[in-house]
Design an enzyme around this catalytic site. Structure first.
Site, PDB file in Angstrom:
ATOM      1  N   ASP A  38       0.857  -1.187   0.000  1.00 37.14           N
ATOM      2  CA  ASP A  38       0.000   0.000   0.000  1.00 37.14           C
ATOM      3  C   ASP A  38       0.896   1.241   0.000  1.00 37.14           C
ATOM      4  O   ASP A  38       1.961   1.255   0.611  1.00 37.14           O
ATOM      5  CB  ASP A  38      -0.850  -0.056   1.287  1.00 37.14           C
ATOM      6  CG  ASP A  38      -2.051   0.857   1.219  1.00 37.14           C
ATOM      7  OD1 ASP A  38      -2.864   0.827   2.151  1.00 37.14           O
ATOM      8  OD2 ASP A  38      -2.152   1.616   0.221  1.00 37.14           O
ATOM      9  N   GLY A  39       0.439   2.276  -0.728  1.00 36.58           N
ATOM     10  CA  GLY A  39       1.165   3.540  -0.663  1.00 36.58           C
ATOM     11  C   GLY A  39       1.705   4.067  -1.976  1.00 36.58           C
ATOM     12  O   GLY A  39       2.310   5.134  -2.030  1.00 36.58           O
ATOM     13  N   ARG A  42       0.186   7.598  -2.829  1.00 38.63           N
ATOM     14  CA  ARG A  42       0.677   8.648  -1.935  1.00 38.63           C
ATOM     15  C   ARG A  42       2.145   8.982  -2.256  1.00 38.63           C
ATOM     16  O   ARG A  42       2.551  10.132  -2.253  1.00 38.63           O
ATOM     17  CB  ARG A  42       0.560   8.182  -0.477  1.00 38.63           C
ATOM     18  CG  ARG A  42       0.054   9.260   0.472  1.00 38.63           C
ATOM     19  CD  ARG A  42      -0.133   8.705   1.854  1.00 38.63           C
ATOM     20  NE  ARG A  42      -1.060   7.559   1.835  1.00 38.63           N
ATOM     21  CZ  ARG A  42      -1.176   6.735   2.879  1.00 38.63           C
ATOM     22  NH1 ARG A  42      -0.425   6.917   3.957  1.00 38.63           N
ATOM     23  NH2 ARG A  42      -2.027   5.746   2.831  1.00 38.63           N
ATOM     24  N   HIS A  55       2.990   3.141  -9.149  1.00 35.96           N
ATOM     25  CA  HIS A  55       2.804   1.715  -9.445  1.00 35.96           C
ATOM     26  C   HIS A  55       4.048   1.145 -10.129  1.00 35.96           C
ATOM     27  O   HIS A  55       4.475   0.032  -9.832  1.00 35.96           O
ATOM     28  CB  HIS A  55       1.576   1.536 -10.341  1.00 35.96           C
ATOM     29  CG  HIS A  55       0.299   1.951  -9.685  1.00 35.96           C
ATOM     30  ND1 HIS A  55       0.015   1.683  -8.370  1.00 35.96           N
ATOM     31  CD2 HIS A  55      -0.768   2.641 -10.158  1.00 35.96           C
ATOM     32  CE1 HIS A  55      -1.169   2.169  -8.050  1.00 35.96           C
ATOM     33  NE2 HIS A  55      -1.670   2.755  -9.121  1.00 35.96           N
ATOM     34  N   SER A  83      -5.445  -0.976  -2.666  1.00 37.27           N
ATOM     35  CA  SER A  83      -5.532   0.472  -2.824  1.00 37.27           C
ATOM     36  C   SER A  83      -6.984   0.884  -2.587  1.00 37.27           C
ATOM     37  O   SER A  83      -7.888   0.334  -3.183  1.00 37.27           O
ATOM     38  CB  SER A  83      -5.113   0.839  -4.250  1.00 37.27           C
ATOM     39  OG  SER A  83      -5.667   2.087  -4.544  1.00 37.27           O
ATOM     40  N   TRP A  87     -12.058   1.543  -6.601  1.00 35.99           N
ATOM     41  CA  TRP A  87     -13.256   1.849  -7.395  1.00 35.99           C
ATOM     42  C   TRP A  87     -13.229   3.304  -7.911  1.00 35.99           C
ATOM     43  O   TRP A  87     -13.886   3.624  -8.859  1.00 35.99           O
ATOM     44  CB  TRP A  87     -14.521   1.605  -6.572  1.00 35.99           C
ATOM     45  CG  TRP A  87     -14.505   2.337  -5.258  1.00 35.99           C
ATOM     46  CD1 TRP A  87     -14.997   3.588  -5.002  1.00 35.99           C
ATOM     47  CD2 TRP A  87     -13.907   1.891  -4.024  1.00 35.99           C
ATOM     48  NE1 TRP A  87     -14.739   3.939  -3.691  1.00 35.99           N
ATOM     49  CE2 TRP A  87     -14.084   2.919  -3.064  1.00 35.99           C
ATOM     50  CE3 TRP A  87     -13.240   0.716  -3.648  1.00 35.99           C
ATOM     51  CZ2 TRP A  87     -13.608   2.809  -1.754  1.00 35.99           C
ATOM     52  CZ3 TRP A  87     -12.782   0.613  -2.346  1.00 35.99           C
ATOM     53  CH2 TRP A  87     -12.964   1.645  -1.416  1.00 35.99           C
ATOM     54  N   LEU A 149      11.161 -20.161  -4.052  1.00 34.79           N
ATOM     55  CA  LEU A 149      10.082 -19.336  -3.485  1.00 34.79           C
ATOM     56  C   LEU A 149       8.806 -19.471  -4.328  1.00 34.79           C
ATOM     57  O   LEU A 149       8.866 -19.432  -5.564  1.00 34.79           O
ATOM     58  CB  LEU A 149      10.511 -17.859  -3.499  1.00 34.79           C
ATOM     59  CG  LEU A 149       9.447 -16.851  -3.100  1.00 34.79           C
ATOM     60  CD1 LEU A 149       9.279 -16.844  -1.590  1.00 34.79           C
ATOM     61  CD2 LEU A 149       9.782 -15.465  -3.620  1.00 34.79           C
ATOM     62  N   ARG A 206       2.184  -4.854   6.407  1.00 36.61           N
ATOM     63  CA  ARG A 206       1.402  -3.866   5.658  1.00 36.61           C
ATOM     64  C   ARG A 206       2.127  -2.530   5.676  1.00 36.61           C
ATOM     65  O   ARG A 206       2.606  -2.085   6.730  1.00 36.61           O
ATOM     66  CB  ARG A 206      -0.007  -3.661   6.244  1.00 36.61           C
ATOM     67  CG  ARG A 206      -0.772  -2.648   5.409  1.00 36.61           C
ATOM     68  CD  ARG A 206      -2.245  -2.588   5.689  1.00 36.61           C
ATOM     69  NE  ARG A 206      -2.891  -1.722   4.683  1.00 36.61           N
ATOM     70  CZ  ARG A 206      -4.186  -1.766   4.425  1.00 36.61           C
ATOM     71  NH1 ARG A 206      -4.970  -2.610   5.084  1.00 36.61           N
ATOM     72  NH2 ARG A 206      -4.705  -0.979   3.510  1.00 36.61           N
TER      73      ARG A 206
HETATM   74  C1  6TC Z   1       1.813 -12.632 -11.892  1.00 34.47           C
HETATM   75  C2  6TC Z   1       1.630 -11.153 -11.664  1.00 34.47           C
HETATM   76  C3  6TC Z   1       2.793 -10.350 -12.203  1.00 34.47           C
HETATM   77  O1  6TC Z   1       0.488 -10.781 -12.389  1.00 34.47           O
HETATM   78  C4  6TC Z   1      -0.446  -9.976 -11.821  1.00 34.47           C
HETATM   79  C5  6TC Z   1      -0.231  -9.273 -10.648  1.00 34.47           C
HETATM   80  C6  6TC Z   1      -1.241  -8.469 -10.141  1.00 34.47           C
HETATM   81  C7  6TC Z   1      -2.442  -8.436 -10.822  1.00 34.47           C
HETATM   82  C8  6TC Z   1      -3.609  -7.694 -10.272  1.00 34.47           C
HETATM   83  N1  6TC Z   1      -3.237  -6.310 -10.156  1.00 34.47           N
HETATM   84  C9  6TC Z   1      -3.129  -5.492 -11.333  1.00 34.47           C
HETATM   85  C10 6TC Z   1      -4.532  -5.394 -11.971  1.00 34.47           C
HETATM   86  C11 6TC Z   1      -5.539  -4.892 -10.994  1.00 34.47           C
HETATM   87  N2  6TC Z   1      -6.286  -5.806 -10.395  1.00 34.47           N
HETATM   88  O2  6TC Z   1      -5.618  -3.700 -10.754  1.00 34.47           O
HETATM   89  C12 6TC Z   1      -3.082  -5.815  -8.949  1.00 34.47           C
HETATM   90  O3  6TC Z   1      -3.358  -6.493  -7.996  1.00 34.47           O
HETATM   91  C13 6TC Z   1      -2.588  -4.447  -8.832  1.00 34.47           C
HETATM   92  C14 6TC Z   1      -3.316  -3.346  -8.436  1.00 34.47           C
HETATM   93  N3  6TC Z   1      -2.470  -2.305  -8.346  1.00 34.47           N
HETATM   94  N4  6TC Z   1      -1.251  -2.764  -8.723  1.00 34.47           N
HETATM   95  C15 6TC Z   1      -0.076  -1.858  -8.803  1.00 34.47           C
HETATM   96  C16 6TC Z   1       0.937  -2.284  -7.796  1.00 34.47           C
HETATM   97  C17 6TC Z   1       2.220  -2.593  -8.251  1.00 34.47           C
HETATM   98  C18 6TC Z   1       3.189  -2.938  -7.339  1.00 34.47           C
HETATM   99  C19 6TC Z   1       2.877  -3.003  -5.989  1.00 34.47           C
HETATM  100  C20 6TC Z   1       1.575  -2.729  -5.557  1.00 34.47           C
HETATM  101  C21 6TC Z   1       0.593  -2.382  -6.466  1.00 34.47           C
HETATM  102  C22 6TC Z   1      -1.279  -4.073  -9.030  1.00 34.47           C
HETATM  103  C23 6TC Z   1      -0.147  -4.913  -9.272  1.00 34.47           C
HETATM  104  C24 6TC Z   1       0.316  -5.652  -8.202  1.00 34.47           C
HETATM  105  C25 6TC Z   1       1.460  -6.430  -8.350  1.00 34.47           C
HETATM  106  C26 6TC Z   1       2.116  -6.490  -9.541  1.00 34.47           C
HETATM  107  S1  6TC Z   1       3.534  -7.360  -9.955  1.00 34.47           S
HETATM  108  C27 6TC Z   1       3.465  -6.850 -11.563  1.00 34.47           C
HETATM  109  C28 6TC Z   1       2.431  -6.032 -11.744  1.00 34.47           C
HETATM  110  C29 6TC Z   1       1.628  -5.782 -10.621  1.00 34.47           C
HETATM  111  C30 6TC Z   1       0.495  -4.984 -10.491  1.00 34.47           C
HETATM  112  C31 6TC Z   1      -2.665  -9.111 -11.986  1.00 34.47           C
HETATM  113  C32 6TC Z   1      -1.651  -9.909 -12.486  1.00 34.47           C
END
Ligand code: 6TC
Length: 258
Positions: A38-39, A42, A55, A83, A87, A149, A206
């Site tokens: 999270d964050g 911000r 992101h 986040s 929505w 892992l 978190r």
């Molecule tokens: C196998 C892996 C690589 O594939 C996936 C991974 C996630 C999702 C789902 N997803 C993205 C789509 C959505 N639901 O918004 C999120 O959960 C989401 C929402 N915000 N962020 C930005 C964020 C980026 C980094 C850290 C926190 C948030 C992410 C997010 C989360 C982790 C990672 S790691 C590479 C991209 C990415 C994007 C779908 C497929």
């Protein structure tokens, strides 16, 4: 290969961190660590950058922490991208987010494979666009035989809907005689959750100062050590991660006993 030179697993880890890693590895490390990341928003706002810059930066931290977790022998790392703006997000940001996994895997999947990391996802995949799902399925396929892992992404995951889905499936199984009502116990129930093949998280981290579970692994975190930090996810580094593991190792774990 380009990434081998650039991302050689040892060179990318600072000296001071390596010493702390050895100390952490000399004691029992948590089998399953979950992180509510999270964050990002911000972090970007505080630098007058667009949210997607947060992101993008957050994605680099996903890689850094995954490599470190793998190096210290953690079995499972579950990442939940939380986040509150889910929505409220503008369409441009959602479109970017749905492309981010493809970008992440394009850049880092070879390195993850090279580090014997196995990629999996939990959540309601139906709501993820097919182009995103395609790259994710490919990553799962290409890493399915790795036994380092387990890097587990929670996407479109909500704990309460997971529990409701489990109840509905249990009722279905009772109706068609697959199980008997009196056989239901915590172990049977756990088998109906998306995390049925995972151990419960030992440690939940978190970031960004929020002190809430946000509907994440509510059943599974019954005995999970909780560790919160004000640090925003893009600023989260190996030092913060080791702080959490060191604190976990200091806390004597009681599982509800004395
Ligand atoms: C196998 C892996 C690589 O594939 C996936 C991974 C996630 C999702 C789902 N997803 C993205 C789509 C959505 N639901 O918004 C999120 O959960 C989401 C929402 N915000 N962020 C930005 C964020 C980026 C980094 C850290 C926190 C948030 C992410 C997010 C989360 C982790 C990672 S790691 C590479 C991209 C990415 C994007 C779908 C497929």
């Amino acid at each position: 290969m380009f990434y081998k030179k650039l991302f050689n697993k040892q060179s990318s880890i600072p000296e001071s961190i390596k010493e702390r890693m050895e100390l952490v590895k000399s004691q029992a490390v948590p089998d399953h660590v979950a992180i509510i990341m999270d964050g990002n928003g911000r972090w970007a706002k505080s630098r007058a950058l667009p949210r997607i810059a947060g992101h993008h930066e957050g994605m680099k931290v996903v890689r850094k922490i995954s490599i470190l977790a793998n190096n210290i022998g953690i079995q499972t790392l579950t990442l939940f991208a939380f986040s509150t703006e889910n929505w409220k997000r503008p369409k441009s940001e959602v479109d970017y987010l749905m492309k981010l996994p493809a970008e992440f895997l394009d850049i880092y999947l070879p390195e993850l494979i090279d580090n014997n990391v196995k990629v999996q996802v939990i959540g309601e995949k139906e709501k993820i666009p097919s182009h995103t799902l395609l790259v994710v399925e490919k990553a799962i396929e290409r890493t399915k035989n790795n036994n380092g892992l387990l890097l587990n992404f929670a996407l479109n995951y909500g704990s309460r809907s997971e529990i409701i889905m489990a109840i509905k499936n249990i009722v279905k199984d009772i109706k068609c005689g697959n199980i008997n009502e009196r056989d239901i116990n915590e172990d049977i129930f756990s088998q109906y959750l998306m995390t049925k093949d995972l151990a419960d998280p030992d440690l939940l981290i978190r970031t960004s100062g929020e002190i809430r579970l946000s509907n994440f692994m509510l059943w599974q975190s019954a005995y999970t050590e909780l560790w919160f930090t004000d640090c925003l996810w893009p600023d989260f580094d190996e030092g913060h991660f080791l702080d959490a593991i060191e604190q976990y190792q200091k806390r004597s774990r009681r599982f509800g006993g004395i």
